[in-house]
Design a protein around this motif. Structure first.
Motif, PDB file in Angstrom:
ATOM      1  N   GLU A 574       0.838  -1.210   0.000  1.00 16.07           N
ATOM      2  CA  GLU A 574       0.000   0.000   0.000  1.00 16.07           C
ATOM      3  C   GLU A 574       0.868   1.253   0.000  1.00 16.07           C
ATOM      4  O   GLU A 574       0.460   2.311  -0.459  1.00 16.07           O
ATOM      5  N   ASP A 575       2.049   1.149   0.552  1.00 17.92           N
ATOM      6  CA  ASP A 575       2.921   2.314   0.686  1.00 17.92           C
ATOM      7  C   ASP A 575       4.369   1.799   0.698  1.00 17.92           C
ATOM      8  O   ASP A 575       4.771   1.131   1.649  1.00 17.92           O
ATOM      9  N   TYR A 576       5.123   2.109  -0.360  1.00 18.12           N
ATOM     10  CA  TYR A 576       6.458   1.505  -0.487  1.00 18.12           C
ATOM     11  C   TYR A 576       7.425   1.991   0.603  1.00 18.12           C
ATOM     12  O   TYR A 576       8.467   1.382   0.815  1.00 18.12           O
ATOM     13  N   ASP A 577       7.068   3.097   1.298  1.00 22.13           N
ATOM     14  CA  ASP A 577       7.896   3.493   2.454  1.00 22.13           C
ATOM     15  C   ASP A 577       7.993   2.334   3.452  1.00 22.13           C
ATOM     16  O   ASP A 577       9.003   2.150   4.122  1.00 22.13           O
ATOM     17  N   ARG A 578       6.904   1.560   3.539  1.00 25.23           N
ATOM     18  CA  ARG A 578       6.892   0.445   4.500  1.00 25.23           C
ATOM     19  C   ARG A 578       7.904  -0.621   4.078  1.00 25.23           C
ATOM     20  O   ARG A 578       8.529  -1.265   4.914  1.00 25.23           O
ATOM     21  N   ILE A 579       8.041  -0.822   2.768  1.00 25.28           N
ATOM     22  CA  ILE A 579       9.040  -1.799   2.289  1.00 25.28           C
ATOM     23  C   ILE A 579      10.439  -1.285   2.641  1.00 25.28           C
ATOM     24  O   ILE A 579      11.290  -2.025   3.130  1.00 25.28           O
ATOM     25  N   ARG A 580      10.639   0.015   2.392  1.00 27.89           N
ATOM     26  CA  ARG A 580      11.977   0.581   2.655  1.00 27.89           C
ATOM     27  C   ARG A 580      12.318   0.544   4.143  1.00 27.89           C
ATOM     28  O   ARG A 580      13.475   0.342   4.520  1.00 27.89           O
ATOM     29  N   ASP A 581      11.287   0.720   4.997  1.00 30.38           N
ATOM     30  CA  ASP A 581      11.564   0.610   6.446  1.00 30.38           C
ATOM     31  C   ASP A 581      12.092  -0.780   6.785  1.00 30.38           C
ATOM     32  O   ASP A 581      12.946  -0.933   7.663  1.00 30.38           O
ATOM     33  N   LEU A 582      11.584  -1.787   6.089  1.00 34.58           N
ATOM     34  CA  LEU A 582      12.051  -3.160   6.353  1.00 34.58           C
ATOM     35  C   LEU A 582      13.433  -3.397   5.739  1.00 34.58           C
ATOM     36  O   LEU A 582      14.273  -4.082   6.333  1.00 34.58           O
ATOM     37  N   ILE A 583      13.672  -2.829   4.567  1.00 38.34           N
ATOM     38  CA  ILE A 583      14.993  -2.988   3.939  1.00 38.34           C
ATOM     39  C   ILE A 583      16.066  -2.495   4.913  1.00 38.34           C
ATOM     40  O   ILE A 583      17.094  -3.124   5.135  1.00 38.34           O
ATOM     41  N   GLU A 584      15.775  -1.359   5.520  1.00 36.60           N
ATOM     42  CA  GLU A 584      16.727  -0.739   6.444  1.00 36.60           C
ATOM     43  C   GLU A 584      16.991  -1.635   7.670  1.00 36.60           C
ATOM     44  O   GLU A 584      18.090  -1.646   8.217  1.00 36.60           O
ATOM     45  N   LYS A 585      15.974  -2.412   8.059  1.00 38.65           N
ATOM     46  CA  LYS A 585      16.183  -3.310   9.206  1.00 38.65           C
ATOM     47  C   LYS A 585      17.101  -4.472   8.850  1.00 38.65           C
ATOM     48  O   LYS A 585      17.826  -4.981   9.695  1.00 38.65           O
ATOM     49  N   TYR A 587      19.318  -4.417   6.167  1.00 32.92           N
ATOM     50  CA  TYR A 587      20.607  -3.890   5.657  1.00 32.92           C
ATOM     51  C   TYR A 587      20.823  -2.506   6.266  1.00 32.92           C
ATOM     52  O   TYR A 587      20.373  -1.502   5.711  1.00 32.92           O
ATOM     53  N   PRO A 588      21.515  -2.433   7.430  1.00 27.96           N
ATOM     54  CA  PRO A 588      21.619  -1.177   8.172  1.00 27.96           C
ATOM     55  C   PRO A 588      22.266  -0.040   7.379  1.00 27.96           C
ATOM     56  O   PRO A 588      22.071   1.136   7.704  1.00 27.96           O
ATOM     57  N   ASP A 589      23.003  -0.391   6.308  1.00 29.18           N
ATOM     58  CA  ASP A 589      23.601   0.647   5.488  1.00 29.18           C
ATOM     59  C   ASP A 589      22.538   1.576   4.873  1.00 29.18           C
ATOM     60  O   ASP A 589      22.835   2.697   4.459  1.00 29.18           O
ATOM     61  N   PHE A 590      21.297   1.095   4.830  1.00 24.87           N
ATOM     62  CA  PHE A 590      20.200   1.907   4.280  1.00 24.87           C
ATOM     63  C   PHE A 590      19.506   2.733   5.370  1.00 24.87           C
ATOM     64  O   PHE A 590      18.351   3.121   5.197  1.00 24.87           O
ATOM     65  N   HIS A 591      20.205   3.019   6.492  1.00 27.10           N
ATOM     66  CA  HIS A 591      19.553   3.734   7.588  1.00 27.10           C
ATOM     67  C   HIS A 591      18.922   5.055   7.104  1.00 27.10           C
ATOM     68  O   HIS A 591      19.442   5.695   6.184  1.00 27.10           O
ATOM     69  N   ASP A 592      17.839   5.437   7.733  1.00 26.43           N
ATOM     70  CA  ASP A 592      17.081   6.654   7.360  1.00 26.43           C
ATOM     71  C   ASP A 592      16.751   6.667   5.862  1.00 26.43           C
ATOM     72  O   ASP A 592      16.780   7.709   5.210  1.00 26.43           O
ATOM     73  N   TYR A 593      16.461   5.502   5.366  1.00 26.23           N
ATOM     74  CA  TYR A 593      16.234   5.300   3.925  1.00 26.23           C
ATOM     75  C   TYR A 593      15.197   6.289   3.384  1.00 26.23           C
ATOM     76  O   TYR A 593      15.462   7.037   2.429  1.00 26.23           O
ATOM     77  N   ASN A 594      14.028   6.296   4.015  1.00 31.26           N
ATOM     78  CA  ASN A 594      12.959   7.135   3.452  1.00 31.26           C
ATOM     79  C   ASN A 594      13.287   8.620   3.493  1.00 31.26           C
ATOM     80  O   ASN A 594      12.937   9.362   2.586  1.00 31.26           O
ATOM     81  N   ALA A 595      13.985   9.030   4.549  1.00 31.30           N
ATOM     82  CA  ALA A 595      14.353  10.451   4.616  1.00 31.30           C
ATOM     83  C   ALA A 595      15.414  10.765   3.570  1.00 31.30           C
ATOM     84  O   ALA A 595      15.344  11.780   2.862  1.00 31.30           O
ATOM     85  N   ARG A 596      16.383   9.880   3.450  1.00 28.86           N
ATOM     86  CA  ARG A 596      17.522  10.201   2.583  1.00 28.86           C
ATOM     87  C   ARG A 596      17.186  10.130   1.091  1.00 28.86           C
ATOM     88  O   ARG A 596      17.841  10.793   0.291  1.00 28.86           O
ATOM     89  N   ILE A 597      16.186   9.324   0.710  1.00 24.98           N
ATOM     90  CA  ILE A 597      15.860   9.358  -0.731  1.00 24.98           C
ATOM     91  C   ILE A 597      14.997  10.562  -1.091  1.00 24.98           C
ATOM     92  O   ILE A 597      14.754  10.837  -2.266  1.00 24.98           O
ATOM     93  N   ARG A 598      14.529  11.270  -0.075  1.00 19.94           N
ATOM     94  CA  ARG A 598      13.731  12.463  -0.374  1.00 19.94           C
ATOM     95  C   ARG A 598      14.614  13.682  -0.629  1.00 19.94           C
ATOM     96  O   ARG A 598      14.137  14.735  -1.030  1.00 19.94           O
ATOM     97  N   VAL A 599      15.889  13.534  -0.387  1.00 22.63           N
ATOM     98  CA  VAL A 599      16.851  14.593  -0.725  1.00 22.63           C
ATOM     99  C   VAL A 599      17.207  14.406  -2.203  1.00 22.63           C
ATOM    100  O   VAL A 599      17.558  13.296  -2.597  1.00 22.63           O
ATOM    101  N   PRO A 600      17.111  15.470  -3.012  1.00 20.15           N
ATOM    102  CA  PRO A 600      17.445  15.290  -4.429  1.00 20.15           C
ATOM    103  C   PRO A 600      18.839  14.679  -4.588  1.00 20.15           C
ATOM    104  O   PRO A 600      19.780  15.073  -3.912  1.00 20.15           O
TER     105      PRO A 600
END
Ligand SMILES: Nc1nc2c(c(=O)[nH]1)N[C@H]1C(S)=C(S)[C@@H](COP(=O)(O)OP(=O)(O)OC[C@H]3O[C@@H](n4cnc5c(=O)[nH]c(N)nc54)[C@H](O)[C@@H]3O)O[C@H]1N2
Ligand SMILES: Nc1nc2c(c(=O)[nH]1)N[C@H]1C(S)=C(S)[C@@H](COP(=O)(O)OP(=O)(O)OC[C@H]3O[C@@H](n4cnc5c(=O)[nH]c(N)nc54)[C@H](O)[C@@H]3O)O[C@H]1N2
Ligand SMILES: [Mo]
Length: 756
Positions: A574-585, A587-600
């Motif tokens: 329903e919301d791919y942010d939820r997938i990214r929250d799990l990716i980050e769990k 693979y910790p290298d993706f920390h703050d995934y949703n915030a950081r992809i919102r930066v151009p």
């Protein structure tokens, strides 16, 4: 003797790029879509709020550049955004047997898939099927397997991080690590060879390094065709006076002269820039010898001119140097010359240029990786850089050119057949199950298992697996033994037609299209060749209202197959942010995934070697010896066949029949040959030849092509992929990385009568 006049073969002397590229783009657009819509579409390519170009994995500066003109990017985009459709009416008109007679070009050119389709043996046709019925039919086949390892999950590198991650979790919860992927045919030697040398399996350079480098050594890639946006970078470097040394058996036009379509001055004045300062036509398969020769020359030079090597760096950061030098000293120049096809003076010239440069980049493609020595070849590139401390400093480093636009990202989110204890621990913590302990199949092992009848079900997230693999006949026979093949694709291809008992084709949304889910339009994320992760959002109206996104389809199949799953599949999509929250769990290298992809421009994943942190067993970068010099010591006299892409193709997708820069038009049935080899074998330009593999493995592999004279290293011949895949043996692979040797098959030629 009078040169035979051959239809569609004429030399190309213009620079690459320029007006020819602009014209080709206009034609590509006009053939596929309303010309009025094209500019808006192309202007959205690689913009912060636009979509990532599916053409290649070359990065964009901060991903915010103004429109970068790229002929082959435009082809990739318009090929997807075409107005042609392949729906139920199309399949009603054509049986699978009839479609098998179509060319690869014709199959994809028919247009975009619009409906889920399932094979019906009674009519030999694909028939429409509802999404839920398709999921149920797939679930039933998966649940029926006594051993989950009888199922293989293939990923082609266009899938987003979100889709690849869901695929990863689904298959592992189902109970297998069988993850063949296109990277197994592409940069596996980088993924396997480089970590042993520098502690990571990815490139170390960023685009900024190209602004600061003093020398580029470019080995075995053809950027004018396969990474056209890289041409802008190389052009800028050449303009800055940076020497570019090329090692390539074929004289590729774009590496010689390039007119930048981005430059109004060059376009209007019809001028161009020289790209390569020195072009060395190394023999096919001769790179390791050439690199060893360059390093041997460097070592000898260091004895005469202290400071040639960076001894402080070597002492502080590396291991294995003495033994490495002993091997170089013990290797005779004659052997290096014979195997590389270069002279000692050539190798010394490269060493001298390298010794002068304070910051060097080595960049390479399939010419290095697709060999039985692929992993060793990559390690020799790393060793060359380490000798002068060229890793972990500005303007320097290693730059593998990735293939598919997100092949690197797929790996970062877990598409691997190998056991990764950290990932498995995190999966267990997050989802409450542990993936199986047995390593899975890579691409070659999957095809072996398919042809041995051990794999019953194949699920393909994109791609054209059976056609991309070597040994076409063996692959085809194997595919016909499957219980079920499931293909998630944008377009019809030949793998869909190699049917066993049952086959289902599921049409997916492309990168360019709007992906609407319950909470609104979604972005996906991808990682480029330089480890930058950023968002991509399609805006076009989908090709059909029946299309679903790749994440949604995987979630649908998973939900149907695993009723007791601990993963909230339908909630996630329903919301791919939820997938990214799990990716980050996981693979910790993706920390703050949703915030950081919102930066151009997104963010860069960590690359320890760039900070001179070496994640190897010894904690140091390692000089690794390449033992022996020949890939195929058994066949010293055989010609070596390399298989390459034309300018009008994307892997197995054939956009058109021209290969402009190599002077081939309207045909693909040619064998590029060196003039001396032709004379020695009594062949004339235009003769028909039968090519046989020289490997003695009981299988008779042959192909008939037209031999044409071309500027290619002696002892080397080249033909187009995938037509020549029948000549590449499945079992002929790099023992280290498992990659098939698409770029070095020993072959013998037999002249045929012209009428044959
Ligand atoms: N337009 C377009 N873009 C693409 C693709 C495409 O098909 N079309 N494919 C994508 C993918 S998946 C990939 S992996 C990349 C591929 O990009 P490249 O690596 O450029 O691919 P190839 O065309 O296979 O061949 C590379 C070059 O290697 C040279 N070569 C062949 N054998 C040898 C050898 O033994 N030694 C050396 N030194 N050179 C050799 C050939 O002459 C050729 O110039 O491009 C990606 N981008
Ligand atoms: N002889 C020889 N063989 C080779 C090579 C070689 O150099 N020589 N190169 C190898 C390399 S480097 C690679 S990467 C492989 C390529 O192997 P694959 O990745 O399996 O093949 P492609 O030809 O890229 O896949 C084409 C199909 O992708 C589908 N597609 C396109 N876009 C999308 C999308 O967004 N989503 C989905 N789901 N599907 C999409 C279309 O339906 C199209 O038919 O081939 C390998 N094979
Ligand atoms: Mo690739």
């Amino acid at each position: 003797m009078e040169e035979r006049n051959l239809t569609g073969v004429r030399p190309y002397h213009m620079p690459a790029g320029g007006w020819g590229a602009l014209k080709a783009t206009a034609i590509a657009i006009a053939e596929q879509m309303h010309v009025a819509e094209a500019p808006e579409l192309l202007l959205r390519t690689n913009k912060p709020d636009g979509f990532d170009c599916p053409g290649c994995a070359w990065p964009d500066k901060k991903h915010t550049s103004t429109f970068q003109f790229c002929e082959n990017g435009a082809k990739a985009v318009t090929w997807e955004a075409t107005e042609r459709r392949v729906g139920p009416e199309f399949f009603a008109r054509h049986t699978v047997t009839e479609l098998l007679g179509w060319s690869d070009h014709a199959l994809e050119d028919a247009g975009r898939l619009t409906h889920p389709m399932a094979y019906d043996a009674a009519t030999d046709k694909y028939q429409p099927i509802g999404w839920d019925d398709a999921y149920a039919r797939i679930a039933q086949a998966l649940q029926a397997q006594a051993d989950p390892n009888a199922v293989d999950f293939y990923t082609s590198g266009r899938a987003s991080n979100e889709a690849a991650f869901l695929f990863n979790i689904f298959a592992r919860e189902y109970g297998t690590n069988n993850f063949p992927d296109c990277s197994n045919m592409c940069h596996e030697p980088t993924s396997v060879g480089l970590p042993k040398a520098i502690g990571m399996g990815k490139g170390s350079v960023s685009l900024d390094d190209f602004d600061q480098c003093e020398l580029i050594i470019s080995i075995g890639h053809n950027p004018g065709t396969n990474h056209p946006r890289m041409m802008g970078t190389l052009h800028d470097c050449a303009e800055r006076g940076v020497p570019i040394i090329v090692l390539n058996p074929l004289r590729e036009r774009s590496l010689e002269r390039f007119a930048n379509p981005q430059s109004p001055t060059e376009m209007l004045s019809l001028t161009s820039e020289r790209i390569a300062s020195n072009y060395y036509q190394v023999k096919v398969g001769g790179d390791a010898s050439a690199l060893k020769g360059i390093m041997k020359a460097l070592l000898e030079r260091d004895a005469r001119i202290p400071g040639t090597l960076d001894h402080d760096f070597i002492a502080e950061h590396t291991g294995g140097f003495e033994a490495f030098c002993d091997d170089l000293r013990a290797t005779p120049w004659e052997d290096l010359e014979r195997h590389s096809g270069l002279t000692r003076a050539d190798m010394e010239t490269v060493a001298a240029a390298y010794a002068k440069s304070k910051a060097t980049i080595v960049t390479y493609g399939m010419g290095i990786t697709q060999h039985s020595t692929g992993a060793h070849n990559v390690q020799q590139c790393a060793a060359l850089l380490l000798m002068r401390g060229n890793i972990g400093k500005p303007g320097a480093g290693i730059c593998p050119l990735r293939g598919h636009s997100n092949v690197q990202g797929n790996r970062s989110v877990g598409i691997t057949e190998l056991i990764d204890p950290v990932m498995f621990d995190n999966i267990e913590k997050t989802f409450g199950f542990r993936p199986p302990a047995k390593p899975g199949h890579n691409a070659v092992n999957t095809m072996r298992a398919i042809s041995a009848g051990e794999t019953k079900v194949l699920v393909c997230l994109g791609g054209n697996f059976a056609i991309a693999m070597p040994d076409a006949e063996r692959c085809e026979a194997g595919m016909r033994g499957l219980t079920l093949a499931v293909h998630l694709n944008t377009k019809l291809n030949r793998s869909h037609l190699l049917i066993g008992k049952d086959a289902i084709v599921l049409p997916v949304l492309g990168r360019t299209e709007r992906d609407m889910q319950a909470t609104g339009p979604q972005s996906i994320t991808v990682e480029d060749s330089m480890s930058m992760v950023h968002a991509s959002r399609g805006k076009l109206e989908p090709a059909s209202e029946h299309l679903r996104s790749e994440p949604a389809i995987i979630a649908g199949i998973a939900h149907a197959t695993l009723p007791a799953s601990r993963v909230p599949w339908l909630h996630l999509i329903e919301d791919y942010d939820r997938i990214r929250d799990l990716i980050e769990k996981i693979y910790p290298d993706f920390h703050d995934y949703n915030a950081r992809i919102r930066v151009p421009g997104g963010f860069r994943l960590s690359l320890p070697a760039t900070e001179r942190i070496w994640k190897t067993a010894s904690g140091k970068a390692e000089f690794l010896i390449f033992p022996g010099l020949d890939e195929d010591p058994e066949f010293p006299q055989a010609l070596k066949l390399t298989t390459v892409r034309s300018h009008d193709q994307y892997n197995t997708t054939i956009y058109g029949m021209d290969d402009r820069y190599r002077g081939v038009f309207g045909r693909r049935d040619v064998l590029f040959m060196n003039a001396d080899d032709m004379q020695r074998l009594g062949l004339e330009h235009g003769d028909k030849v039968e090519i046989n593999t020289a490997l003695k493995d009981q299988t008779h592999r042959r192909l008939t092509l037209t031999a044409i004279r071309h500027d290619i290293a002696a002892g080397s011949v080249a033909a187009y992929f995938p037509e020549a895949n029948n000549l590449c043996p499945l079992d002929y692979q790099d023992p280290e990385s498992g990659i098939p040797c698409y770029k070095s098959v020993p072959v013998e030629l037999r002249k045929l009568p012209l009428a044959a």
